[in-house]
Motif scaffolding. Structure first.
Motif, PDB file in Angstrom:
ATOM      1  N   GLN A   1    -107.755  37.899  -8.176  1.00  0.00           N
ATOM      2  CA  GLN A   1    -107.908  36.698  -7.359  1.00  0.00           C
ATOM      3  C   GLN A   1    -107.324  35.459  -8.043  1.00  0.00           C
ATOM      4  OE1 GLN A   1    -112.187  36.776  -6.679  1.00  0.00           O
ATOM      5  NE2 GLN A   1    -111.884  37.475  -4.560  1.00  0.00           N
ATOM      6  N   SER A   2    -107.435  35.422  -9.375  1.00  0.00           N
ATOM      7  CA  SER A   2    -106.941  34.241 -10.105  1.00  0.00           C
ATOM      8  C   SER A   2    -105.486  34.377 -10.537  1.00  0.00           C
ATOM      9  CB  SER A   2    -107.805  33.989 -11.343  1.00  0.00           C
ATOM     10  OG  SER A   2    -107.726  35.091 -12.234  1.00  0.00           O
TER      11      SER A   2
ATOM     12  N   GLN B   1    -114.457  42.410 -13.117  1.00  0.00           N
ATOM     13  CA  GLN B   1    -113.516  41.559 -13.852  1.00  0.00           C
ATOM     14  C   GLN B   1    -112.092  41.739 -13.343  1.00  0.00           C
ATOM     15  OE1 GLN B   1    -113.879  41.587 -18.140  1.00  0.00           O
ATOM     16  NE2 GLN B   1    -116.093  42.013 -18.022  1.00  0.00           N
ATOM     17  N   LEU B   2    -111.724  42.989 -12.986  1.00  0.00           N
ATOM     18  CA  LEU B   2    -110.389  43.233 -12.440  1.00  0.00           C
ATOM     19  C   LEU B   2    -110.179  42.448 -11.144  1.00  0.00           C
ATOM     20  CD1 LEU B   2    -109.960  47.084 -13.049  1.00  0.00           C
ATOM     21  CD2 LEU B   2    -108.566  45.255 -14.053  1.00  0.00           C
TER      22      LEU B   2
ATOM     23  N   GLU C   1    -104.334  36.385 -12.856  1.00  0.00           N
ATOM     24  CA  GLU C   1    -104.193  36.661 -14.282  1.00  0.00           C
ATOM     25  C   GLU C   1    -103.712  38.101 -14.485  1.00  0.00           C
ATOM     26  OE1 GLU C   1    -107.654  35.731 -16.556  1.00  0.00           O
ATOM     27  OE2 GLU C   1    -108.160  33.998 -15.292  1.00  0.00           O
TER      28      GLU C   1
ATOM     29  N   GLU D   1    -111.689  39.697 -10.180  1.00  0.00           N
ATOM     30  CA  GLU D   1    -111.589  38.265 -10.494  1.00  0.00           C
ATOM     31  C   GLU D   1    -110.204  37.912 -11.038  1.00  0.00           C
ATOM     32  OE1 GLU D   1    -114.779  37.387 -13.136  1.00  0.00           O
ATOM     33  OE2 GLU D   1    -116.298  37.382 -11.552  1.00  0.00           O
ATOM     34  N   ARG D   2    -109.647  38.771 -11.885  1.00  0.00           N
ATOM     35  CA  ARG D   2    -108.308  38.498 -12.428  1.00  0.00           C
ATOM     36  C   ARG D   2    -107.252  38.582 -11.339  1.00  0.00           C
ATOM     37  NH1 ARG D   2    -107.375  40.693 -18.606  1.00  0.00           N
ATOM     38  NH2 ARG D   2    -109.244  39.744 -19.531  1.00  0.00           N
TER      39      ARG D   2
ATOM     40  N   LEU E   1    -103.765  41.854 -15.753  1.00  0.00           N
ATOM     41  CA  LEU E   1    -104.886  42.800 -15.870  1.00  0.00           C
ATOM     42  C   LEU E   1    -105.083  43.270 -17.303  1.00  0.00           C
ATOM     43  CD1 LEU E   1    -104.259  44.943 -12.653  1.00  0.00           C
ATOM     44  CD2 LEU E   1    -105.724  42.929 -12.945  1.00  0.00           C
TER      45      LEU E   1
END
Length: 627
Positions: free
Chosen positions: A68-69, A62-63, A71, A65-66, A73
């Motif tokens: 990359q997007s 999930q880290l 968002e 993906e965030r 942390l």
């Protein structure tokens, strides 16, 4: 001596036996279940550790993906830190519990072994080597420690991690998982083949270590005789050859165990290469994302780590099972009282019976295992010492082919002094062993106060008997320790009185410690005659109604023998004495003399009667009974 020399002295190599004691995992479980409370706690901790471990790759994914997007942390970083810290703390506490429980398993197994070893039938001691039995208590039990400390006890947590990793990897990419399972399956199969080899080699190694301990115990126990015979170098070669055999078996264990380690490493590296290669291609094709690939790789490590622990557990468990086979062999032996009647009677009051002891047509043969062990021991000793040392029960004198006793019958009246005489090998020491119930007759009966000794409680029987062996051992410790062996509550005054009665008062005066003066290992600080008198004093202190003396004055000079006879005479009033005679002066005034020859009674009567009627006794008397 070099190892090459040792190898040359031991002759051709013999193949390992396949019919030795073996143990199964089921036999290991009782040792573990004694600590089931701790094991339950360890299992719970393993589950918690598995949960915190499996959660880490998910958080990392999930880290990524965030990141990359673009968002924030947020709390994920702190969640990952918490999972790592909690997992580490749980692992540390779990490690402590496993170490402590492993030590407790060793302790409980040693207690079981000690309890069984001290209550085995006497024939087991005669048929087995002391050093080998000691090795099972010390060396073999230590291997059980590895069972808990090297992967078995936390197998629940590892199994959960393994299963959780597979499920997660299946969700992420079934294709990659299938390739990994092929690699892992091959490695598991190879390790399974090696496990049997490890167990067999460990069993052989432990047997050789037992033989080594026996050889060292034998040599050190007879060091003065060995030095005097100039046999120290030959003994060194023999023991070194056994040590080399143990080394060879240990190398075989190391070879098999060493193969397990690279197998786990190859499985990990090959799996990683497969994941990176195939996984990179699938990322490039868009089948999976980079975050998914990283998460998959982390789960791969969590899959391989339990697998490595499993491989280590196979090695340690198989080593433990090889040792457990030797431990279980002793634990499965019946105790001395296992064949006693369920409601064994207390020994009758021999002070009220007309006949204290009676032999009725007694036949007896030593078990084949005892005869074989004795013959082997004699052969080994003759190679280096040119003589056979009689053991504590006088067995070496009596063990021969066929029956040792053949239809022996005689009566010992209450309060009488009865002497057993005869040439070496006549069966004299065996007769006392049957009275003590170290062995039971093959046929016929031995009676105490009119009751068959086989129907009596052994402790109650022996409480009525004071037994002084032919070569009575002196226990390491103090003079008082030796005296109070059968009379733990005897006062210092009583101990000193009995010592002076057997002319050992000067031993007390040698040291200001008195009864607390040490006697050294096997009584080395006492002379042979003093050790013999100390054994007699020990029997006299217990004040039993019957005294059994197996050539108890053989180590005494003329003056001390006379004083000893006076001491025995002083306590013999109202007691029954059965004496194996070594000298004519010991038996000449006996109430009854029983002459044994080749296991048969060839005459009974007083000294004058036997001199006139029994040629063998007349010959022994002329030679002062020095047979």
């Amino acid at each position: 001596m070099s190892s090459d020399t040792a190898r040359r002295t031991r002759g051709p190599r013999r193949p390992a036996k396949d019919d030795g004691p073996r143990a199964s995992l089921r036999q290991l479980l009782p040792f573990l279940f004694e600590h089931k409370g701790v094991l339950v706690l360890v299992t719970v901790l393993s589950i918690l550790a598995a949960v915190t471990t499996l959660g880490q790759p998910l958080v990392v994914g999930q880290l990524i993906e965030r990141v990359q997007s673009g968002e924030a942390l947020g709390i994920l970083v702190w969640a990952l830190v918490a999972l790592v810290i909690v997992s580490s703390l749980i692992s540390g506490f779990q490690h402590y519990l496993l170490q402590r429980t492993g030590t407790a398993v060793v302790l409980s197994s040693r207690r079981r072994l000690i309890a069984r070893l001290l209550h085995l039938p006497v024939q087991e001691y005669d048929a087995r080597r002391t050093g080998d039995l000691v090795s099972r208590v010390g060396t073999d039990t230590t291997l059980l420690y590895a069972v808990l400390t090297q992967g078995l006890a936390d197998s629940v947590g590892n199994a959960l991690i393994f299963l959780g990793a597979i499920i997660a990897m299946l969700v992420i990419d079934p294709v990659l998982l299938l390739l990994i399972l092929v690699v892992v399956g091959v490695s598991v199969g190879v390790v399974g083949v090696l496990s049997g080899r490890i167990r067999r080699s460990t069993q052989v190694q432990q047997e050789k270590v037992g033989e080594l301990a026996s050889g060292v115990e034998r040599a050190i126990g007879s060091i003065r005789t060995i030095r005097a015979a100039g046999a120290a170098d030959r003994e060194q070669e023999s023991i070194s050859a056994t040590a080399a055999d143990a080394y060879d078996a240990g190398v075989n264990v190391a070879k098999a165990s060493a193969l397990v380690v690279p197998i786990a490493g190859v499985a990990l590296q090959l799996s990683l290469l497969v994941v990176l290669g195939v996984g990179g291609f699938r990322v490039a094709s868009g089948a999976i994302s980079i975050a998914a690939l990283v998460t998959f790789v982390m789960f791969l490590f969590f899959l391989i780590a339990p697998l490595g622990s499993f491989f280590g557990a196979i090695t340690s468990v198989n080593q433990a099972l090889g040792a457990l086979g030797r431990i279980q062999e002793v634990l499965d032996l019946p105790t001395e009282t296992a064949d006693d009647v369920v409601a064994a009677a207390s020994a009758p009051d021999v002070t009220a019976a007309e006949t204290a002891i009676e032999f009725r047509d007694v036949h007896f043969s030593y078990p084949d295992a005892v005869v074989s062990a004795r013959r082997s021991a004699e052969s080994e000793a003759l190679k280096t010492l040119t003589e056979v040392r009689a053991d504590r029960s006088g067995l070496a004198e009596d063990v021969r082919e066929g029956d040792v006793l053949r239809g022996v019958s005689f009566r010992v009246p209450r309060g009488a002094r009865v002497a057993l005489v005869g040439p070496s090998g006549a069966g004299k020491s065996t007769t006392l062993a049957l009275i003590e119930r170290f062995y039971d007759p093959t046929s016929g009966a031995v009676l105490l106060g009119g009751a068959d000794v086989r129907s009596l409680d052994r402790l109650a029987l022996r409480a009525q008997l004071g037994y002084v062996e032919q070569d009575a051992p002196t226990l390491a410790g103090t003079i008082g320790d030796n005296l109070r062996l059968a009379s733990p509550h005897a006062s210092d005054a009583e101990c000193e009185e009995v010592l002076r009665a057997v002319n050992l008062g000067d031993v007390l005066e040698r040291s200001p410690l008195g009864l607390e003066a040490p006697v050294g290992e096997a009584g080395v600080m006492l002379s042979g005659g003093e050790r013999q008198r100390l054994a007699i004093a020990r029997a006299l202190l217990a004040a039993p109604p019957i005294l059994l003396l197996d050539e108890s004055t053989s180590s005494l000079d003329g003056l001390n023998e006379q004083r000893m006879r006076e001491a025995i005479d002083a306590v013999a009033t109202g007691r029954t004495l059965v004496v194996i005679a070594h000298r004519l002066s010991t038996v000449i005034d006996s109430d009854l003399i029983v002459v044994l020859d080749r296991g048969r009674v060839v005459g009974q009567g007083t000294h004058d009667e036997l001199v006139a009627t029994v040629p063998l006794y007349r010959e022994l008397a002329q030679r002062q009974l020095l047979a």
